[in-house]
Design a protein around this motif. Structure first.
Motif, PDB file in Angstrom:
ATOM      1  N   VAL A   1      44.264  34.404  39.449  1.00 51.52           N
ATOM      2  CA  VAL A   1      45.109  35.244  38.592  1.00 51.52           C
ATOM      3  C   VAL A   1      44.461  35.410  37.214  1.00 51.52           C
ATOM      4  O   VAL A   1      44.418  36.518  36.657  1.00 51.52           O
ATOM      5  N   GLY A   2      43.947  34.310  36.661  1.00 48.49           N
ATOM      6  CA  GLY A   2      43.300  34.394  35.360  1.00 48.49           C
ATOM      7  C   GLY A   2      42.099  35.330  35.368  1.00 48.49           C
ATOM      8  O   GLY A   2      41.886  36.100  34.415  1.00 48.49           O
ATOM      9  N   LEU A   3      41.323  35.280  36.448  1.00 50.24           N
ATOM     10  CA  LEU A   3      40.177  36.175  36.561  1.00 50.24           C
ATOM     11  C   LEU A   3      40.633  37.627  36.682  1.00 50.24           C
ATOM     12  O   LEU A   3      40.009  38.539  36.129  1.00 50.24           O
ATOM     13  N   SER A   4      41.745  37.851  37.396  1.00 43.13           N
ATOM     14  CA  SER A   4      42.287  39.210  37.506  1.00 43.13           C
ATOM     15  C   SER A   4      42.696  39.740  36.136  1.00 43.13           C
ATOM     16  O   SER A   4      42.489  40.921  35.827  1.00 43.13           O
ATOM     17  N   VAL A   5      43.288  38.880  35.305  1.00 43.36           N
ATOM     18  CA  VAL A   5      43.662  39.287  33.955  1.00 43.36           C
ATOM     19  C   VAL A   5      42.418  39.636  33.139  1.00 43.36           C
ATOM     20  O   VAL A   5      42.365  40.669  32.449  1.00 43.36           O
ATOM     21  N   LEU A   6      41.401  38.780  33.223  1.00 43.06           N
ATOM     22  CA  LEU A   6      40.166  39.006  32.460  1.00 43.06           C
ATOM     23  C   LEU A   6      39.483  40.307  32.880  1.00 43.06           C
ATOM     24  O   LEU A   6      39.027  41.081  32.023  1.00 43.06           O
TER      25      LEU A   6
END
Length: 955
Positions: free
Chosen positions: A316-321
């Motif tokens: 999820v964090g990578l998707s946000v980035l």
């Protein structure tokens, strides 16, 4: 944060080639790393601190022959024959010898062994060969598994016609989930929804590219990390499912905002920057809530679940980035092709009415008009109390089946019916009984016994008489006679309530066995470990729910500055969770639509489904709450009409929220028909939870509750408002900064400028304590402001507000070109505050230190404490050096005039706050234009000397 994202979005536009190439290089690098480091997935389950796990760890050292993984081969003779027939016995004995010679096989039981032989059915037609392996499931190689399968195939070929031989058992109880064409259907639905919502193939393709890249990198990183530790095979599927859903949705929010701004006539680069700042702020908030909830899975204390949560959170964090960097670059490549065609009926002035000088106002009538959604919100709010009662009653009814939801770890009985391990499972249950698919191991130290064999016989006799015991085929000490094991076959299956009751019964007799035989017995084995995992997860569910609900209350209070809105949102989240659990129970326990959804067996669902579903659904529910209610709140703040704000805010956001929810639902539900039984209930629960939360709770229940509460929905005690930090998810801070960019006039380089500034006293307005202000003042770079009054508190409050240390309560303020309170952190880095009392009456060294540190503004408060003549002279010198260096100086004093510290009066503004809190100060003589095009509330006279910039300001 919105300011940082604004700069990030603008940079991503200008460096778009670098950003795109950079992400592609990252993909290549992690792909190469995955190819070199991938070590395979580990489906073994460990649960530290439980009786079953501690006993299993102990057996690994004292009785390794029974501590590792195991497999089963069931042989069924033809009708009318037995295993004693030569045509059956010969091939079985040959197979046993061949298996015993395999690497990683520590023992294999034969039905003709004198001690510890394989089980034989009552009619002697079937035998169950147990293969004990050297090591747990994670270390058994594919070669060993293939050799066991090949031997079983050879045995089948050698048996007479009508005979069966099937391989299964714990080693083959789970299969790796895999992607299929069915999951692609969800992506096709997502593409169709994006086309309808955005109206452009280019715009619709960008969220998919964004999600694919983010998920691809995350999955490759996950494969690489298998070299560092064990990762369950369900982890990548869960991460991919969640990453695709949030990656598409987060990109949709940003692209939708960008196209709205293009429709309003904004330039491409400016629109991308603003969309990244506004919708991007909400994306960060939504992503953080999902990540916090997923990492919170570690509350259960189960390693594989913690790894699963961390891996999903990282995805999820990578998707946000990716959404905040790659997507703006892709939007830049799209350029003018993404600008919607203007509607004929929209006049030019209507296109700009919603944004005046960068400030978004309440939507003009018809700006977001949609008959369908207008009818929806009208029906929901016409009779709000009736709407609330109907929805709560319906969801409660749907949630009721969840009271009977049972949890367990999956076994071979959950596999597809044609799977060889499932065939073995069913054959064992048919020929021997369900309990033979999940035997228990009772073990303990017998080092103090003088007759180990007799002791094991006595224990076997007692356990055989317990209710729920089908057989005790083995009770033996190890070779050194210091540890004994008893294999107990329950009457029920591995996931049955009868087996769980038997485990509790044996554990309940612990003290009896210890007092009678001096043996400290423990119950372990694959089945007991599964029971302990389910129990521990069940115990962690309530604390996790408290953490999640408590977190939602705090976060939403920060966002919406309201008491009722967070309470309503948290209760709505619980309704959505209840509906998801109830639906899962209806399908997997009661069989409703089970055949249509390809459910292979009714019964308990995977034990970590509830806690994972709660964590993920929490983050998604907050998404919809923020994107819907923030628009309602914004329109209410600007318009003041609570009921009208519900309608306009709903119409502004309903289309995007609907599209996001449909995409989420499509992605999740696509994993249900062909998904494995581990992932299937999670996917179904998420699909139902998203649908109920978005369409029933957020888009129907929420407007009804807000309509019922009216203005009370937005009430928040002043003390709580001041105590909680602000989380700007709609980019209001950026909107304010853009509005004040050319204030007080283009190119202005003031150290301090304020218009109608008000600062509350202790306790804040509404608690009997007046405010300082309204104050309007302007201090140029290198200028000086002297603030004095009869009391110290109001002087200090005003200076701290100008220094970025205290949030102003009203008015517009810029310090060194930065807007307060939005850029307070940056202002604090440029403004030094020196307290005359705290410095012991010697503030001069602190002023010099601030100059050395590069401060642009120096605030010296409570200068009346500098009483000694040498110290006052030192302060005068320090202030002179500051002014000579072009540093602005703000002085504060109570009961005295601080201007004597400044030789000469050139460039000095004087502010007298008079009697303090009880005498609010309205200034005259402050040449500060209003920050918006409106008539100033307080008339001012221009008393500025253009040559010397001297202001004589009087209260």
């Amino acid at each position: 944060m919105s300011s940082v994202l604004y700069s990030l979005g603008r940079w991503a536009v200008r460096a778009r080639r670098l950003v795109v190439v950079g992400w592609l290089l990252v993909l290549v690098v992690v792909g190469a790393a995955a190819g070199l480091l991938y070590q395979g997935f580990d489906n073994s389950v460990t649960i530290p601190g439980t009786e079953s796990q501690e006993a299993l760890d102990s057996l690994a050292g004292t009785f390794p022959q029974v501590s590792g993984a195991s497999a089963q081969i069931i042989v069924v003779a033809p009708e009318g024959a037995t295993i004693e027939d030569d045509g059956v016995r010969g091939p079985v004995e040959d197979a046993v010898e061949e298996i015993a010679d395999l690497e990683q096989v520590s023992a294999v039981a034969s039905p003709w062994d004198e001690v510890g032989g394989a089980s034989v059915s009552d009619d002697e037609r079937s035998t169950l060969l147990t293969v004990q392996l050297d090591g747990d499931q994670s270390v058994i190689t594919t070669e060993t598994k293939d050799a066991l399968a090949a031997t079983t195939d050879d045995l089948t070929a050698a048996l007479p016609a009508g005979a069966q031989a099937s391989l299964g058992g714990q080693l083959f109880s789970t299969e790796f989930p895999h992607f299929s064409l069915v999951e692609v259907v969800g992506l096709v639905v997502a593409l169709v929804v994006l086309l309808i919502t955005l109206g452009s193939f280019v715009a619709a393709g960008l969220p998919l590219i964004n999600a694919f890249l983010g998920v691809g990198i995350a999955m490759l990183v996950l494969l690489s990390t298998t070299a560092l530790g064990a990762i369950n095979s369900t982890t990548p599927m869960l991460g991919a499912m969640l990453g695709l859903a949030v990656g598409i949705d987060y990109a949709l929010f940003i692209v939708s905002r960008h196209r709205d701004q293009l429709r309003d006539g904004l330039g491409v680069e400016e629109s991308i920057a603003r969309a990244t700042a506004t919708a991007g702020s909400a994306v960060i908030f939504a992503g953080l809530t999902v990540m916090i909830a997923l990492v919170g899975l570690g509350v259960a204390g189960i390693p594989f679940l913690t790894v699963m949560g961390v891996a999903a959170a990282a995805t999820v964090g990578l998707s946000v980035l990716v959404s905040l960097t790659l997507l703006p670059s892709l939007l830049a490549y799209g350029g003018e092709r993404l600008r919607p065609r203007p509607r004929r009926e929209r006049k030019a002035e209507e296109r700009t009415a919603g944004r005046r000088k960068g400030r978004r106002q309440a939507p003009a009538t018809g700006a977001h008009e949609n008959r369908f959604f207008a009818g929806w919100v009208g029906a929901a709010t016409r009779y709000p109390l009736l709407t609330i009662v109907v929805i709560v009653g319906a969801i409660a009814a749907l949630s009721w089946p969840a009271t009977g939801l049972r949890l367990a770890l999956p076994d071979a009985g959950s596999l597809a019916e044609e799977n060889p391990a499932r065939v073995t499972y069913d054959l064992v249950a048919e020929e021997f009984g369900e309990g033979f698919n999940g035997p228990l191991i009772v073990t303990g130290s017998i080092v103090t016994s003088n007759d180990p064999l007799q002791l094991m016989d006595d224990l076997k006799t007692e356990i055989e008489d317990l209710p729920g015991v089908a057989d005790v085929p083995l009770a033996t000490p190890n070779e050194t006679a210091d540890t004994g094991i008893i294999q107990v076959v329950p009457t029920g299956g591995p996931d049955s309530e009868e087996t769980k009751a038997l485990v509790e019964e044996i554990r309940g007799l612990h003290d009896h066995f210890y007092e009678t035989y001096g043996v400290d017995l423990s119950v372990t084995g694959f089945t007991a470990v599964g029971i302990d995992v389910s129990d521990k997860l069940g115990e962690a569910l309530l604390p996790f729910a408290f953490v999640v609900v408590g977190l939602s209350l705090v976060l939403l209070t920060m966002v919406f500055r309201s008491i009722w809105v967070p309470v309503k949102a948290s209760l709505g989240y619980l309704l959505s969770v209840g509906a998801a659990f109830g639906t899962v129970a209806l399908v997997f326990e009661n069989g409703v639509f089970a055949e249509a959804l390809n459910v292979t067996r009714l019964g308990p669902v995977i034990s970590f489904m509830p806690i994972i579903l709660m964590g993920i659904l929490f983050g998604l529910a907050m998404d919809y709450e923020v994107f819907l209610v923030s628009r309602i709140r914004e329109d209410y703040v600007h318009g003041g009409d609570a009921r009208h704000a519900i309608r306009t805010g709903f119409l502004s956001s309903a289309k995007v929220v609907t599209a996001a929810a449909v995409i989420m639902f499509a992605v999740f539900v696509a994993f249900v028909p062909q998904g494995d039984m581990t992932l299937k209930p999670i996917a179904l629960g998420l699909a139902v939870g998203v649908a109920v939360d978005a369409f029933v709770v957020r888009m129907t229940l929420v407007p009804a509750v807000l309509a019922l509460l009216g203005d009370r929905a937005w009430h928040m005690p002043r003390w709580l408002d001041r105590a909680l930090p602000t989380f700007d998810v709609e980019g209001e801070g950026l909107t304010k900064e853009l509005r004040l960019a050319d204030w007080p006039e283009p190119g202005a380089r003031d150290a301090v400028v304020a218009r109608d500034l008000e600062v509350a006293g202790p306790g804040g307005p509404g608690r009997g304590v007046p405010v300082v202000g309204p104050v309007s003042v302007r201090v140029p770079e290198g200028g000086t402001l002297c603030v004095h009054g009869d009391a110290a508190a109001p002087v200090t409050a005003l200076l701290l507000a100008l220094a970025g240390r205290m949030a102003p309560d009203a008015g517009a303020v810029k310090v060194t070109g930065l807007v307060l309170p939005e850029r307070a952190m940056s202002v604090r880095g440029r403004v030094a505050v020196v307290d005359g009392v705290a410095e012991g009456g010697r503030p001069a060294p602190a002023v010099d230190a601030a100059l050395r540190d590069g401060a642009s503004v120096v605030v010296v408060d409570r200068t009346e404490a500098v009483a000694d003549r040498p110290e006052r002279e030192a302060l005068v010198g320090a202030l002179a050096r500051a002014r000579a260096a072009g540093v602005a100086v703000l002085l504060g004093a109570s009961g005295v005039d601080a201007t004597d510290l400044l030789p000469g009066t050139s460039g000095v503004a004087v502010l007298d706050v008079g009697g303090g809190w009880g005498a609010p100060t309205t200034l005259t003589g402050a040449d500060v234009p209003p920050p918006v095009e409106a008539s100033p509330e307080h008339a001012t006279d221009d008393l500025i000397d253009e040559d010397t910039h001297v202001q004589e300001v009087r209260a």
